[in-house]
Enzyme design. Structure first.
Site, PDB file in Angstrom:
ATOM      1  N   LYS A 298       0.881  -1.179   0.000  1.00 19.58           N
ATOM      2  CA  LYS A 298       0.000   0.000   0.000  1.00 19.58           C
ATOM      3  C   LYS A 298       0.913   1.222   0.000  1.00 19.58           C
ATOM      4  O   LYS A 298       1.465   1.612   1.030  1.00 19.58           O
ATOM      5  CB  LYS A 298      -0.925   0.011   1.216  1.00 19.58           C
ATOM      6  N   GLU A 450       2.725   2.172   3.518  1.00 19.61           N
ATOM      7  CA  GLU A 450       1.855   2.269   4.696  1.00 19.61           C
ATOM      8  C   GLU A 450       1.462   0.906   5.236  1.00 19.61           C
ATOM      9  O   GLU A 450       0.932   0.797   6.335  1.00 19.61           O
ATOM     10  CB  GLU A 450       0.555   2.963   4.311  1.00 19.61           C
TER      11      GLU A 450
HETATM   12  P1  ATP Z   1      -6.621   6.054   3.014  1.00 23.08           P
HETATM   13  O1  ATP Z   1      -6.584   7.102   4.069  1.00 23.08           O
HETATM   14  O2  ATP Z   1      -6.301   4.709   3.541  1.00 23.08           O
HETATM   15  O3  ATP Z   1      -5.869   6.415   1.784  1.00 23.08           O
HETATM   16  P2  ATP Z   1      -8.907   6.295   1.382  1.00 23.08           P
HETATM   17  O4  ATP Z   1     -10.295   6.464   1.883  1.00 23.08           O
HETATM   18  O5  ATP Z   1      -8.311   7.371   0.570  1.00 23.08           O
HETATM   19  O6  ATP Z   1      -8.112   5.991   2.683  1.00 23.08           O
HETATM   20  P3  ATP Z   1      -8.789   3.501   1.015  1.00 23.08           P
HETATM   21  O7  ATP Z   1      -9.697   2.710   0.207  1.00 23.08           O
HETATM   22  O8  ATP Z   1      -9.035   3.455   2.455  1.00 23.08           O
HETATM   23  O9  ATP Z   1      -8.791   4.991   0.507  1.00 23.08           O
HETATM   24  O10 ATP Z   1      -7.293   3.045   0.728  1.00 23.08           O
HETATM   25  C1  ATP Z   1      -6.943   2.842  -0.571  1.00 23.08           C
HETATM   26  C2  ATP Z   1      -5.978   3.897  -1.023  1.00 23.08           C
HETATM   27  O11 ATP Z   1      -4.644   3.418  -0.900  1.00 23.08           O
HETATM   28  C3  ATP Z   1      -6.172   4.132  -2.485  1.00 23.08           C
HETATM   29  O12 ATP Z   1      -7.061   5.206  -2.684  1.00 23.08           O
HETATM   30  C4  ATP Z   1      -4.787   4.415  -3.025  1.00 23.08           C
HETATM   31  O13 ATP Z   1      -4.581   5.810  -3.044  1.00 23.08           O
HETATM   32  C5  ATP Z   1      -3.850   3.824  -2.008  1.00 23.08           C
HETATM   33  N1  ATP Z   1      -3.077   2.652  -2.509  1.00 23.08           N
HETATM   34  C6  ATP Z   1      -1.748   2.491  -2.385  1.00 23.08           C
HETATM   35  N2  ATP Z   1      -1.343   1.322  -2.867  1.00 23.08           N
HETATM   36  C7  ATP Z   1      -2.441   0.681  -3.344  1.00 23.08           C
HETATM   37  C8  ATP Z   1      -2.650  -0.581  -3.949  1.00 23.08           C
HETATM   38  N3  ATP Z   1      -1.657  -1.444  -4.176  1.00 23.08           N
HETATM   39  N4  ATP Z   1      -3.915  -0.885  -4.297  1.00 23.08           N
HETATM   40  C9  ATP Z   1      -4.937  -0.031  -4.063  1.00 23.08           C
HETATM   41  N5  ATP Z   1      -4.785   1.172  -3.485  1.00 23.08           N
HETATM   42  C10 ATP Z   1      -3.549   1.542  -3.117  1.00 23.08           C
END
Ligand code: ATP
Length: 643
Positions: A298, A450
């Site tokens: 991530k 992360e």
């Molecule tokens: P967060 O604060 O965790 O970013 P969010 O609400 O923006 O929360 P989430 O669905 O919770 O989004 O987490 C996914 C986010 O992580 C994605 O929007 C993307 O920006 C990031 N990300 C990083 N690496 C990946 C990956 N390998 N696959 C999907 N998303 C990823």
């Protein structure tokens, strides 16, 4: 029942087929919607209005319905084109003064009393004596003027805006001034989220189609068709979030054929798929037991949806569908290097991450946030970015959403190539045991990420689900494992003046979560420690222009008493070690208990400028976090034998 309010929303004498839609019919509908708290009634009112618009439009006219829908959700274009309203209070006060002859001081005093500039504008208009009623406003005239106001920029644009608004207000009758001003402010406040507008649109379209075909349906069949219609539009829209495309197709081909007509299209960013948080590796295994899954790094950067059209045009879009091509001209320039010859058009889902090109090391989000947001010139860029692609949603003319992640990933690797420091595939591991996942997680953190994203790999459970926070994607952050829990994204709604050295800035802030169902902000905590002087100054600079004379009606205040209120616009990511029940704050009231929930010892992490106020954490998530914490505490008490 869906059409029971046709007579109420129609204007006196109606309007004939082919005539422009009267703006008064829309504002009458708004007033009725605002007057009721019943969701079904709100939907029935809106359905009745949109039905009239469809019925009274001539064949081939999709503009009337399109503009009506835009005004109902208070937008003027698809998100990614970003024609935005949000005119400042002082400009509006000036225009109200000019068109009604009232003094600025009187308007301000009334605003202080009422807390709603729309209402003040309406009262000002209605207390004005006019000899002849003005020519009725049409919906398309108002729409065109709002667009002109939003698009006016540059030299003397303020004066031009005031002049257009003044003229519009001069022509207003009844409720019109109230809603024009609220539209201009950027918030209608009738308690009608976009979701309900989509349902009403679908219902109106189904009922109009039924009438046109002269069909008689049983009650059961009608109910099924209405539900099916709403699901169709929701699903089509999440794939192709542009009413400019969806509404003409809806009227031309009908709701049943909409899916076949409107598909993911490069150039129109789709709503991204999101993940659910998990607290332990065990939870991941419970969810994915016996099903193939994959773990990916991530990355700690910014989501970037990269589109390439067959003609070579490239677009980079944010999590919120904003066009970021101007922020990342380097990504646009780098892109051709990673594309293989066989690749023409595509949509990539990826993360843009700051990277040190000499060592190849990834850098944290804070580094990336040092980049300018607009008009970046490639030669001035200090912080370089590498794109980590984790999904391929469209390739060479074909949407891939309904292929398994395994297949999408294979196509991704087949059609793109690694360019060190510029483009890479998200690092993944298809390992299955707790130990293997633990090792991969630790490695991801060491490499500057992360944590992990764990994703269903095969079968239809691994299809890409636009706009869904899906259980087929789980996020496993190192913070959760340390017991810190997920962060919250909260809206800054109030400020408290600082003390001592900090009297010229706000020293603390009132934060709120957002309830998308009731469209209200619920206060959750005061945050005031851990800010440096410099950070407080920059918060002040951002928030000062958003100060309001009175708290907005859609903020459920509770016992909080900040010195100033803000337009709810700025979203902060906040961490907390502890949630507790609170008699003061209103977040999640009634979900766990009568009392609300608040954060103890909240810590500011970063500004989330990729999120709008309505993307903030919702009350259900707050309640869930509180309950999880209570559960964890009772477990640990059991272990230690405490009571
Ligand atoms: P967060 O604060 O965790 O970013 P969010 O609400 O923006 O929360 P989430 O669905 O919770 O989004 O987490 C996914 C986010 O992580 C994605 O929007 C993307 O920006 C990031 N990300 C990083 N690496 C990946 C990956 N390998 N696959 C999907 N998303 C990823």
């Amino acid at each position: 029942a869906a059409l029971s309010r046709r007579e109420d929303v129609d204007i006196k004498g109606g309007w004939k087929t082919g005539q422009p839609v009267p703006y008064a019919a829309l504002t009458k509908t708004f007033a009725l919607i605002e007057a009721t708290t019943k969701r079904l009634e709100k939907t029935a009112l809106l359905t009745s209005f949109l039905y009239l618009v469809i019925q009274r439009s001539t064949e081939g006219d999709s503009k009337s319905l399109l503009q009506a829908v835009y005004l109902c959700i208070n937008r003027l274009s698809p998100d990614y084109i970003g024609v935005e309203l949000g005119i400042g209070e002082s400009l509006l006060i000036k225009a109200i003064g000019e068109s009604t002859g009232r003094s600025i001081a009187v308007i301000k005093a009334e605003l202080k009393k009422e807390g709603d500039l729309g209402l003040v504008a309406m009262n000002s208009k209605n207390s004005q004596k006019t000899l002849f009623p003005p020519k009725p406003l049409t919906l398309s005239f108002v729409f065109a003027n709002l667009r002109e106001i939003a698009l006016t920029s540059g030299h003397s644009s303020q004066a031009k805006k005031v002049s257009i608004i003044t003229k519009l207000l001069a022509a207003c009758q009844d409720f019109e001034a109230k809603y024009i001003v609220r539209s201009l402010e950027g918030k209608l406040r009738i308690g009608n989220a976009e979701r309900s507008v989509v349902v009403a649109l679908a219902h109106a379209a189904v009922l109009a189609e039924k009438d046109k075909a002269g069909k008689k349906w049983s009650k059961e069949k009608l109910t099924a068709r209405l539900e099916e219609g709403a699901n169709t539009i929701k699903s089509v829209y999440s794939e192709l979030p542009s009413y400019d495309e969806v509404i003409p197709a809806l009227l031309k081909f009908g709701i049943q054929d909409l899916h076949a007509q409107c598909k993911l299209t490069p150039g129109v960013p789709l709503k991204p798929m999101l993940a659910k948080p998990t607290k332990a590796i065990g939870e991941v295994l419970d969810r994915f037991e016996n099903k193939p899954f994959t773990c990916e790094y991530k990355y700690d950067g910014e989501r970037a949806q990269v589109h390439r059209l067959a003609d070579g045009t490239v677009g980079v879009f944010s999590r919120n569908s904003e066009d970021m091509s101007k922020k990342y001209p380097d990504l646009v320039e780098q892109l051709p290097n990673c594309i293989k010859e066989s690749t023409t058009s595509f949509v990539l889902d990826a993360e843009a991450v700051a990277i040190d090109r000499t060592t190849g090391k990834l850098m944290p989000f804070q580094e990336l946030s040092r980049r300018k947001r607009k008009d970046v010139k490639v030669e001035d860029i200090q912080v370089r970015v590498c794109l980590f692609a984790f999904d391929l949603l469209y390739l060479n003319g074909e949407p891939l959403l309904k292929k398994s992640l395994l297949e999408r990933r294979e196509l991704l690797r087949e059609h793109f190539q690694v360019v060190p420091g510029e483009f890479d595939f998200a690092k993944s591991s298809d390992s299955e045991t707790v130990d293997e996942i633990q090792t991969f997680l630790e490695q991801s953190v060491k490499d500057g990420c992360e944590g992990l994203m764990v994703k269903m790999l095969d079968t239809d459970a691994s299809f890409y689900e636009p706009s869904r926070r899906s259980i087929n994607w789980l996020k496993l952050k190192k913070d959760y494992l340390a017991g810190v829990g997920d962060s919250l994204d909260l809206v800054v709604v109030g400020g408290y003046y600082g003390k001592g050295k900090r009297t010229n800035v706000y020293g603390a802030f009132l934060l709120a979560c957002y309830d998308g169902d009731s469209e209200e902000f619920q206060t959750i905590c005061k945050i005031g420690t851990g800010f440096s002087e410099e950070v407080l100054q920059s918060h002040y600079d951002v928030l000062k222009p958003l100060e309001l004379t009175k708290v907005r009606g859609d903020i459920k205040v509770g016992g909080a008493k900040p010195d100033v209120w803000f337009e709810p616009q700025i979203v902060w990511e906040v961490l907390t070690a502890d949630l507790s029940l609170s008699p003061v704050y209103t977040a999640a009231q009634g979900l766990v208990e009568e009392r609300g929930i608040s954060l103890r010892f909240p810590r500011f992490v970063r500004i989330r400028d990729d999120k709008g106020a309505d993307d903030a954490t919702g009350p259900e998530q707050v309640a869930e976090m509180y309950e999880n914490q209570a559960l964890a505490q009772s477990k640990s008490k059991k272990k230690t034998g405490g009571d």
